[in-house]
Design an enzyme around this catalytic site. Structure first.
Site, mmCIF file in Angstrom:
data_model
loop_
_atom_site.group_PDB
_atom_site.id
_atom_site.type_symbol
_atom_site.label_atom_id
_atom_site.label_comp_id
_atom_site.label_asym_id
_atom_site.label_seq_id
_atom_site.Cartn_x
_atom_site.Cartn_y
_atom_site.Cartn_z
ATOM 1 N N SER B 92 0.768 -1.261 0.117
ATOM 2 C CA SER B 92 -0.070 -0.099 -0.065
ATOM 3 C C SER B 92 0.949 1.116 -0.036
ATOM 4 O O SER B 92 0.316 2.248 -0.310
ATOM 5 C CB SER B 92 -0.958 0.107 1.286
ATOM 6 N N CYS B 93 2.304 1.095 0.400
ATOM 7 C CA CYS B 93 2.984 2.224 0.316
ATOM 8 C C CYS B 93 3.383 2.893 -1.103
ATOM 9 O O CYS B 93 2.985 1.957 -2.121
ATOM 10 C CB CYS B 93 4.504 1.798 0.854
ATOM 11 N N ILE B 94 3.783 4.120 -1.344
ATOM 12 C CA ILE B 94 4.119 4.579 -2.457
ATOM 13 C C ILE B 94 5.508 4.988 -2.683
ATOM 14 O O ILE B 94 6.018 5.672 -1.538
ATOM 15 C CB ILE B 94 3.187 5.863 -2.732
ATOM 16 N N GLY B 153 0.832 2.009 -3.916
ATOM 17 C CA GLY B 153 -0.684 2.031 -3.600
ATOM 18 C C GLY B 153 -1.396 0.717 -4.105
ATOM 19 O O GLY B 153 -2.697 1.104 -4.264
#
Lengths: 203, 220
Positions: B92-94, B153
């Site tokens: 989910s990180c960018i 994401g």
């Protein structure tokens, strides 16, 4: 009394308490798995790691695993932490295949089987902590993802990162004679640690 | 000469090679999808050019050497000049990249949460981008030449009971809004989906390499 344990400064004793909680929980999970598969299951010596969130990716294996995430709550519906159960793909296929006595399962069936195994493991983990430490943990229904552990765990880490830059990772692995491996990680929130410390203080 | 990172390009494709003791150990190639060797590079014009460079020979192709690599952990950013930038294991990180190709100054942030932090913590999208931008200018990047690319994401959960795990979309929106607010042009993005990513930035040609954890590679 709220103690708000500072995760960056845990003492040796506190780490031991944490290790013990993980040990008891994982021990019960191993027993359930053994019954489920009708095989001997061995438990590795658990490791407790306290680290900064930025380094967490390097703590996990780099291969794709089938993973089940379960949130833990206490009776007051406070978030207590998360359990992340990782099944390397070969092990996951073997477990699902063995349970159904089939070589190939369709993907939907495979995913729900692994989720159910995760469910059983997390329930016995929670039962054990209730029995031995009087800490009631209620597991949420499982969430399932297949990817590298670092990519799966980051949404959980993002929740915990709002309050802390440190994370405690309790890791152990369960294995059986037929080369099944499962990794278990417990990511406790500060309030679970506080509860544990209080209970240990009373002993 | 030890552990060179090379960028080689020809008319058809381009590739980054990580080397160890003058041997190619890892490659990210824009042709990997159609290449019969997949990731285990054996021989082609691009590989041969990299090998001859390592042996100190001249090559017909354009071979550029980078000055090392930097990798940003969760909630961190790293800046450098002419270095390969990496963020690994994005769910989910960018991974947000800012770069000024004219000076070679570039940075990468591993954004964990949407919004801004009151205490300047780089795990929040807005704070990470703004701090990284300022640091790059201090290092000599030109404000109006800085452009952005970002990827990540994802929503890796197939079956989900916890809404909190749906943070990927919110991260992507927060990153995009911050860049728009700061007037930083967005040259490329690859967000969403269900598969984790590794994001690598090559400052030589300004390309963002997105390597999905399940194998696929994009050059953006």
């Amino acid at each position: 009394m709220i103690l708000m344990t500072d995760l960056g400064n845990l003492s040796e004793v506190e780490l031991d308490v944490l290790k013990e909680l993980g040990n008891i929980g994982a021990g019960h999970a191993a027993t359930s798995l053994s019954k489920l598969l009708n095989k001997d299951v061995y438990l590795s010596v658990p490791e407790v790691k306290v680290g900064e969130i930025k380094n967490i990716s390097s703590e996990f294996i780099g291969e794709i695993v089938a993973g089940v995430i379960i949130a833990l709550q206490d009776l007051e519906e406070k978030k207590s932490g998360y359990l992340y159960i990782m099944f390397p793909e070969k092990s996951a296929r073997k477990i699902a295949g063995d349970l159904f006595d089939m070589e190939e399962l369709d993907e939907e069936m495979y995913a729900s089987t692994i989720m159910e195994v995760g469910n059983i493991l997390s329930s016995s983990f929670c039962d054990a902590t209730a029995d031995f430490m009087d800490i009631i943990l209620l597991p949420s229904p499982p969430s399932f993802a297949e990817d590298v552990p670092a990519a799966v765990i980051d949404s959980v880490v993002s929740q915990m990162a709002k309050n802390s830059n440190h994370i405690i990772l309790f890791e152990t692995s369960l294995s059986s004679e037929s080369d099944i491996e499962i990794y278990l990680a417990l990511l406790p929130e500060a309030c679970l640690l506080d509860d544990m410390m209080k209970i240990m203080g009373q002993l | 000469m030890s552990d060179d990172i090379l960028f080689v390009s020809n008319g058809n494709g381009k590739a980054i090679f990580l080397t160890s003791r003058a041997v190619l150990v890892k490659s990210f190639c824009s042709l990997s999808k159609t290449c019969s060797f997949k990731d285990s590079c054996q021989s082609c014009e691009i590989v041969d050019a990299a090998k001859s460079y390592l042996m100190g020979k001249k090559s017909d192709l354009n071979v550029k050497s980078l000055d090392g690599e930097l990798s940003a952990g969760i909630g961190e950013y790293k800046i450098g000049k002419n270095v390969l930038l990496k963020v690994m294991g994005l769910g989910s990180c960018i991974g947000v990249i800012l770069s000024d190709v004219s000076t070679g100054i570039c940075g990468i942030a591993h954004v964990l949460l949407p919004g801004a932090s009151n205490s300047g913590e780089a795990k929040y999208a807005e704070t990470a981008i703004e701090n990284m931008f300022e640091d790059m200018i201090r290092m000599g990047a030109r404000k109006n030449r800085i452009t952005a690319k970002f990827a990540g994401g994802a929503q890796v959960f197939k079956h989900m009971s916890l809404d909190i795990l749906k943070i990927g979309d919110r991260n992507a929106i927060s990153v995009e809004e911050t860049l728009v607010k700061r007037n930083i042009p967005i040259l490329a993005k690859d967000v969403g989906g269900e598969v984790g990513r590794n994001v690598i930035f090559n400052p030589v040609d300004g390309s963002m390499i997105v390597k999905y954890t399940k194998g696929e590679v994009l050059w953006l």
